[in-house]
Design a protein around this motif. Structure first.
Motif, PDB file in Angstrom:
ATOM      1  N   SER A   4       0.864  -1.188  -0.092  1.00  0.00           N
ATOM      2  CA  SER A   4       0.113  -0.226   0.112  1.00  0.00           C
ATOM      3  C   SER A   4       1.080   1.340  -0.051  1.00  0.00           C
ATOM      4  O   SER A   4       0.356   2.273  -0.589  1.00  0.00           O
ATOM      5  CB  SER A   4      -0.907  -0.008   1.196  1.00  0.00           C
ATOM      6  OG  SER A   4      -0.222  -0.157   2.527  1.00  0.00           O
ATOM      7  N   GLY A   5       1.963   1.196   0.533  1.00  0.00           N
ATOM      8  CA  GLY A   5       2.891   2.408   0.390  1.00  0.00           C
ATOM      9  C   GLY A   5       3.217   2.727  -0.864  1.00  0.00           C
ATOM     10  O   GLY A   5       3.336   3.904  -1.349  1.00  0.00           O
ATOM     11  N   ALA A   6       3.661   1.703  -1.427  1.00  0.00           N
ATOM     12  CA  ALA A   6       4.075   2.112  -3.051  1.00  0.00           C
ATOM     13  C   ALA A   6       2.933   2.382  -3.719  1.00  0.00           C
ATOM     14  O   ALA A   6       2.984   3.475  -4.525  1.00  0.00           O
ATOM     15  CB  ALA A   6       4.803   0.850  -3.710  1.00  0.00           C
ATOM     16  N   THR A   7       1.719   2.004  -3.643  1.00  0.00           N
ATOM     17  CA  THR A   7       0.465   2.382  -4.237  1.00  0.00           C
ATOM     18  C   THR A   7       0.124   3.774  -3.878  1.00  0.00           C
ATOM     19  O   THR A   7      -0.137   4.739  -4.892  1.00  0.00           O
ATOM     20  CB  THR A   7      -0.523   1.385  -4.011  1.00  0.00           C
ATOM     21  OG1 THR A   7      -0.150   0.011  -4.223  1.00  0.00           O
ATOM     22  CG2 THR A   7      -1.661   1.593  -4.626  1.00  0.00           C
ATOM     23  N   MET A   8       0.235   4.224  -2.708  1.00  0.00           N
ATOM     24  CA  MET A   8       0.103   5.638  -2.371  1.00  0.00           C
ATOM     25  C   MET A   8       0.985   6.503  -2.784  1.00  0.00           C
ATOM     26  O   MET A   8       0.709   7.617  -3.320  1.00  0.00           O
ATOM     27  CB  MET A   8       0.197   5.619  -0.531  1.00  0.00           C
ATOM     28  CG  MET A   8      -1.129   4.880  -0.006  1.00  0.00           C
ATOM     29  SD  MET A   8      -1.098   5.171   1.699  1.00  0.00           S
ATOM     30  CE  MET A   8      -0.623   6.920   2.289  1.00  0.00           C
ATOM     31  N   LEU A   9       2.270   6.132  -2.902  1.00  0.00           N
ATOM     32  CA  LEU A   9       3.501   6.924  -3.550  1.00  0.00           C
ATOM     33  C   LEU A   9       2.838   7.266  -4.750  1.00  0.00           C
ATOM     34  O   LEU A   9       3.068   8.423  -5.279  1.00  0.00           O
ATOM     35  CB  LEU A   9       4.658   6.483  -3.349  1.00  0.00           C
ATOM     36  CG  LEU A   9       5.747   7.219  -3.710  1.00  0.00           C
ATOM     37  CD1 LEU A   9       5.890   8.732  -3.107  1.00  0.00           C
ATOM     38  CD2 LEU A   9       7.252   6.648  -3.732  1.00  0.00           C
ATOM     39  N   LEU A  10       2.720   6.218  -5.574  1.00  0.00           N
ATOM     40  CA  LEU A  10       2.289   6.316  -7.100  1.00  0.00           C
ATOM     41  C   LEU A  10       1.207   7.119  -7.498  1.00  0.00           C
ATOM     42  O   LEU A  10       0.928   7.923  -8.022  1.00  0.00           O
ATOM     43  CB  LEU A  10       2.137   4.829  -7.910  1.00  0.00           C
ATOM     44  CG  LEU A  10       2.096   4.896  -9.346  1.00  0.00           C
ATOM     45  CD1 LEU A  10       3.113   5.478  -9.872  1.00  0.00           C
ATOM     46  CD2 LEU A  10       1.640   3.587  -9.705  1.00  0.00           C
ATOM     47  N   GLY A  11      -0.129   6.860  -6.275  1.00  0.00           N
ATOM     48  CA  GLY A  11      -1.134   7.900  -6.441  1.00  0.00           C
ATOM     49  C   GLY A  11      -0.749   9.226  -6.333  1.00  0.00           C
ATOM     50  O   GLY A  11      -1.420  10.200  -6.946  1.00  0.00           O
ATOM     51  N   PHE A  12       0.093   9.497  -5.150  1.00  0.00           N
ATOM     52  CA  PHE A  12       0.260  11.036  -4.652  1.00  0.00           C
ATOM     53  C   PHE A  12       1.291  11.469  -6.185  1.00  0.00           C
ATOM     54  O   PHE A  12       0.913  12.524  -6.353  1.00  0.00           O
ATOM     55  CB  PHE A  12       1.286  10.938  -3.572  1.00  0.00           C
ATOM     56  CG  PHE A  12       1.708  12.273  -3.154  1.00  0.00           C
ATOM     57  CD1 PHE A  12       0.740  13.290  -2.778  1.00  0.00           C
ATOM     58  CD2 PHE A  12       3.085  12.741  -3.289  1.00  0.00           C
ATOM     59  CE1 PHE A  12       1.280  14.596  -2.368  1.00  0.00           C
ATOM     60  CE2 PHE A  12       3.387  13.983  -3.131  1.00  0.00           C
ATOM     61  CZ  PHE A  12       2.446  14.996  -2.674  1.00  0.00           C
ATOM     62  N   LEU A  13       2.062  10.705  -6.537  1.00  0.00           N
ATOM     63  CA  LEU A  13       2.784  11.376  -7.836  1.00  0.00           C
ATOM     64  C   LEU A  13       1.933  11.518  -9.040  1.00  0.00           C
ATOM     65  O   LEU A  13       2.019  12.563  -9.539  1.00  0.00           O
ATOM     66  CB  LEU A  13       3.761  10.411  -8.195  1.00  0.00           C
ATOM     67  CG  LEU A  13       4.418  10.621  -9.475  1.00  0.00           C
ATOM     68  CD1 LEU A  13       5.565  11.940  -9.181  1.00  0.00           C
ATOM     69  CD2 LEU A  13       5.539   9.518  -9.806  1.00  0.00           C
ATOM     70  N   ALA A  14       0.794  10.698  -9.268  1.00  0.00           N
ATOM     71  CA  ALA A  14      -0.043  10.808 -10.431  1.00  0.00           C
ATOM     72  C   ALA A  14      -0.683  12.076  -9.959  1.00  0.00           C
ATOM     73  O   ALA A  14      -1.063  12.981 -10.635  1.00  0.00           O
ATOM     74  CB  ALA A  14      -0.974   9.698 -10.561  1.00  0.00           C
ATOM     75  N   MET A  15      -1.399  12.477  -8.615  1.00  0.00           N
ATOM     76  CA  MET A  15      -2.141  13.671  -8.460  1.00  0.00           C
ATOM     77  C   MET A  15      -1.252  14.822  -8.662  1.00  0.00           C
ATOM     78  O   MET A  15      -1.588  15.824  -9.050  1.00  0.00           O
ATOM     79  CB  MET A  15      -2.421  13.402  -6.993  1.00  0.00           C
ATOM     80  CG  MET A  15      -3.477  14.409  -6.641  1.00  0.00           C
ATOM     81  SD  MET A  15      -4.094  14.364  -4.728  1.00  0.00           S
ATOM     82  CE  MET A  15      -2.813  14.511  -3.986  1.00  0.00           C
ATOM     83  N   VAL A  16      -0.068  14.780  -8.143  1.00  0.00           N
ATOM     84  CA  VAL A  16       0.732  15.933  -8.514  1.00  0.00           C
ATOM     85  C   VAL A  16       0.969  16.223  -9.865  1.00  0.00           C
ATOM     86  O   VAL A  16       0.996  17.486 -10.431  1.00  0.00           O
ATOM     87  CB  VAL A  16       2.309  15.870  -7.724  1.00  0.00           C
ATOM     88  CG1 VAL A  16       3.179  16.667  -7.875  1.00  0.00           C
ATOM     89  CG2 VAL A  16       1.770  15.681  -6.211  1.00  0.00           C
TER      90      VAL A  16
END
Length: 195
Positions: free
Chosen positions: A72-84
């Motif tokens: 979930s940490g990697a998924t959250m990091l990728l989601g945050f990057l996509a949002m930025v």
């Protein structure tokens, strides 16, 4: 005679041939129709490429896409990057629309009309098809003529767009026909049960 109360003489006419080279990530100035399309498409493609590269790196670090999705940490990091990245695309798209509006000698505040349904379609068509002011206007000098690279990029974007519409139609029209046939068959079956 040298008169101290004489008005100074100065050239008051603007240089009509004045122009400038628009920058890709600049927040001010004017851009023409072709650059507007190329810059917006190019920015979107670069952003998607960045998301794909970072997603691939995260998947490789986490042991494949299944391992990355389980973490979930990697998924959250990728989601945050996509949002930025999507926020950056949104900001730059608004800036490009304001620069294009400035090219047609309109205030950048008209970009708020993109929030109104139906009007946003009309605004998009105006930005793509309405020519800019020939010379300098109240927002600055005219942009230089399109280079060969901008023209080539526009042709590529146009071909990709036409191809996308063609593939979309090739998939959508048969699917719609199948839907109509199934709806007619279901309607006939319903009438058979009613009697």
């Amino acid at each position: 005679m040298n008169q101290p109360y004489q008005a100074p003489s100065a050239e008051l006419s603007a240089n009509v041939d004045e122009s400038y080279q628009p920058k890709f990530l600049a927040a001010s100035g004017r851009i023409g129709r072709m650059r507007y399309v190329v810059y917006a498409f190019g920015l979107t493609m670069l952003s998607y490429l960045a998301i794909a590269v970072v997603g691939g790196i995260l998947a490789a670090i986490m042991g494949g896409f299944d391992g990355a999705s389980a973490n979930s940490g990697a998924t959250m990091l990728l989601g945050f990057l996509a949002m930025v990245v999507m926020l950056f695309i949104l900001v730059m798209t608004v800036i490009y629309a304001i620069r294009r509006l400035n090219d047609i000698n309109a205030s950048g505040w008209f970009v708020l009309l993109f929030l109104v349904p139906i009007v946003n379609l009309i605004m998009g068509l105006l930005l793509i098809f309405m020519p800019g002011t020939k010379g300098p206007n109240k927002f600055g000098p005219r942009p230089v003529a399109n280079s060969g690279g901008v023209i080539a990029a526009f042709v590529v974007v146009a071909v990709l767009f036409v191809g996308y519409i063609g593939v979309l139609m090739a998939v959508a029209v048969p699917a719609y026909n199948q839907y109509v046939e199934r709806a007619q068959a279901a309607s006939e079956m319903q009438y058979d049960y009613d009697y």
